[in-house]
Design an enzyme around this catalytic site. Structure first.
Site, PDB file in Angstrom:
ATOM      1  N   TYR A  24       2.918   9.881  -0.297  1.00 20.83           N
ATOM      2  CA  TYR A  24       4.137   9.141   0.363  1.00 20.83           C
ATOM      3  C   TYR A  24       5.369   9.455  -0.565  1.00 20.83           C
ATOM      4  O   TYR A  24       6.464   9.323   0.144  1.00 20.83           O
ATOM      5  CB  TYR A  24       3.883   7.931   0.507  1.00 20.83           C
ATOM      6  CG  TYR A  24       2.716   7.383   1.292  1.00 20.83           C
ATOM      7  CD1 TYR A  24       1.968   8.372   1.840  1.00 20.83           C
ATOM      8  CD2 TYR A  24       2.409   6.123   1.245  1.00 20.83           C
ATOM      9  CE1 TYR A  24       0.730   7.825   2.610  1.00 20.83           C
ATOM     10  CE2 TYR A  24       1.248   5.862   1.903  1.00 20.83           C
ATOM     11  CZ  TYR A  24       0.374   6.646   2.743  1.00 20.83           C
ATOM     12  OH  TYR A  24      -0.760   6.100   3.166  1.00 20.83           O
ATOM     13  N   HIS A  29      -7.609   9.619  -1.719  1.00 24.59           N
ATOM     14  CA  HIS A  29      -6.910   9.555  -0.280  1.00 24.59           C
ATOM     15  C   HIS A  29      -7.725  10.142   0.574  1.00 24.59           C
ATOM     16  O   HIS A  29      -7.613   9.776   1.861  1.00 24.59           O
ATOM     17  CB  HIS A  29      -5.413  10.150  -0.689  1.00 24.59           C
ATOM     18  CG  HIS A  29      -4.633   9.706   0.539  1.00 24.59           C
ATOM     19  ND1 HIS A  29      -3.232   9.743   0.180  1.00 24.59           N
ATOM     20  CD2 HIS A  29      -4.852   9.422   1.741  1.00 24.59           C
ATOM     21  CE1 HIS A  29      -2.504   9.291   1.228  1.00 24.59           C
ATOM     22  NE2 HIS A  29      -3.539   8.947   2.390  1.00 24.59           N
ATOM     23  N   ASP A  31       0.932  -1.144   0.142  1.00 23.25           N
ATOM     24  CA  ASP A  31      -0.017   0.166  -0.116  1.00 23.25           C
ATOM     25  C   ASP A  31       0.949   1.184  -0.144  1.00 23.25           C
ATOM     26  O   ASP A  31       1.656   1.533   0.967  1.00 23.25           O
ATOM     27  CB  ASP A  31      -0.688   0.096   1.317  1.00 23.25           C
ATOM     28  CG  ASP A  31      -1.736   1.166   1.636  1.00 23.25           C
ATOM     29  OD1 ASP A  31      -3.024   1.158   0.938  1.00 23.25           O
ATOM     30  OD2 ASP A  31      -1.292   2.165   1.887  1.00 23.25           O
ATOM     31  N   LYS A  43      -2.849   5.555  -4.043  1.00 19.04           N
ATOM     32  CA  LYS A  43      -3.794   6.621  -3.677  1.00 19.04           C
ATOM     33  C   LYS A  43      -3.761   8.039  -4.380  1.00 19.04           C
ATOM     34  O   LYS A  43      -2.578   8.347  -4.498  1.00 19.04           O
ATOM     35  CB  LYS A  43      -4.051   6.982  -1.946  1.00 19.04           C
ATOM     36  CG  LYS A  43      -3.964   5.706  -1.239  1.00 19.04           C
ATOM     37  CD  LYS A  43      -4.081   5.859   0.184  1.00 19.04           C
ATOM     38  CE  LYS A  43      -3.666   4.622   1.001  1.00 19.04           C
ATOM     39  NZ  LYS A  43      -2.188   4.627   1.173  1.00 19.04           N
TER      40      LYS A  43
END
Ligand SMILES: NC(=O)c1ccc[n+]([C@@H]2O[C@H](COP(=O)([O-])OP(=O)(O)OC[C@H]3O[C@@H](n4cnc5c(N)ncnc54)[C@H](OP(=O)(O)O)[C@@H]3O)[C@@H](O)[C@H]2O)c1
Length: 295
Positions: free
Chosen positions: A48, A106, A43, A73
């Site tokens: 990120y 997200h 994930d 996401k």
């Protein structure tokens, strides 16, 4: 490994590896370690900033892409139809893949419906095997389930023994939406790894508090994606399929619920403004780096 079948028939490993707060420098090795330990679900997210490293690790591992369930996401600044489509294709490029197993919106802010239409189209085209949402509280989730052409298959929410999402899970079950826990340990906040109830339960089975928490999620039918940068903990977190919690244990953990976030509420207007500010800052950073490139 146990699997959860999504509403469209796609099978998803119930336990995966999350890479939030895994830095760019450590991410490739961490994902390689996770795959070596036996994880087959990863994930990540645009926000990120480690999609490239995840993609590199998967390629370097030599494991057949089809054996890996890959989630990313879409971040808020890429919401809206056109932007979302473009950003998903970019994510796929960074992840070195021509399809994703699951793509989530997200956050519940901005033009989520425009973005969702882009996910629906990419799903129709076979580029996304499943689509879902994240951080959509129960009212937003039910709204989304009713006002979209394709109903979300997953809602990824903060879920752990101190914030169990009992009400949301009941509604998610009604709409055939699978609950996926982010921060399945609550990141250890409020002393969760040292919690006495969890320790006592663990002692009966020779398991750690981390393993008890993950096992509790699994027995509730919740998908989990624990994060660790330590290989021994990755292995520990995988090692939860050789015991079962009793009904009494499950009830004891159910009683730990405070139905309160260990982080923040997405319904707090000051937090909504914080997200807006973050998006603006990222946009201006992006624009100024584009300008520099044009020089
Ligand atoms: N959708 C969203 O908005 C959202 C938000 C947050 C997270 N997520 C996703 O959910 C994943 C998991 O959530 P999270 O990373 O926030 O929190 P988490 O998995 O609940 O907790 C991670 C923390 O627990 C520690 N840890 C892991 N295994 C352990 C063990 N066996 N014993 C003791 N400590 C252990 C880790 O330390 P070390 O790394 O030092 O081992 C890290 O500090 C993320 O990586 C991300 O993929 C999504």
């Amino acid at each position: 490994m146990e699997y959860i079948t999504l509403s469209n028939g796609v099978r998803m490993p119930q336990l995966g590896y999350g890479v939030y707060q895994v830095t760019k420098d450590e991410c490739e090795q961490c994902v390689l370690d996770a795959l070596d330990a036996g994880y087959r679900s990863i994930d990540t997210a645009q926000s990120y900033f480690n999609e490239e490293e995840v993609g590199q690790a998967i390629e370097r591992s030599g494991i057949d892409r089809k054996e890996i369930f890959l989630t990313s996401k879409v971040w808020i600044e890429h919401f809206g139809h056109e932007e979302c489509r473009k950003s998903v294709l970019e994510s796929m490029e960074k992840l070195r893949t021509d399809y994703l197993d699951l793509m989530l919106l997200h956050q519940p802010f901005g033009d989520t419906y425009g973005a969702w239409r882009a996910l629906e189209e990419l799903y129709d085209e076979g580029k996304l095997r499943a689509i879902g949402i994240s951080n959509h509280y129960v009212d937003r989730m039910v709204e989304f389930a009713n006002f979209t052409r394709i109903r979300p298959m997953v809602n990824q929410m903060e879920t752990h023994p101190l914030n169990q999402q009992k009400n949301l899970k009941e509604w998610a079950d009604k709409y055939d939406i699978r609950l996926e826990a982010w921060a399945p340990f609550g990141e250890g906040r409020n002393g969760l790894f040292e919690n006495e109830t969890l320790q006592k339960i663990g002692q009966k089975y020779g398991k750690t508090t981390a393993q008890v928490m993950l096992r509790w999620h699994i027995q509730r039918g919740v998908i989990v994606i624990p994060k660790s940068v330590h290989k021994e903990r990755m292995i520990e977190n995988l090692n939860i399929f050789d015991f079962s919690l009793s009904e009494v244990d499950m009830k004891q953990i159910a009683q730990m619920d405070t139905a309160t976030s260990a982080f923040f509420s997405h319904q707090d207007p000051a937090m909504v403004e914080w997200f807006v500010k973050m998006v603006e800052e990222r946009k201006s950073q992006h624009d100024s780096s584009k300008e520099k490139k044009n020089w």
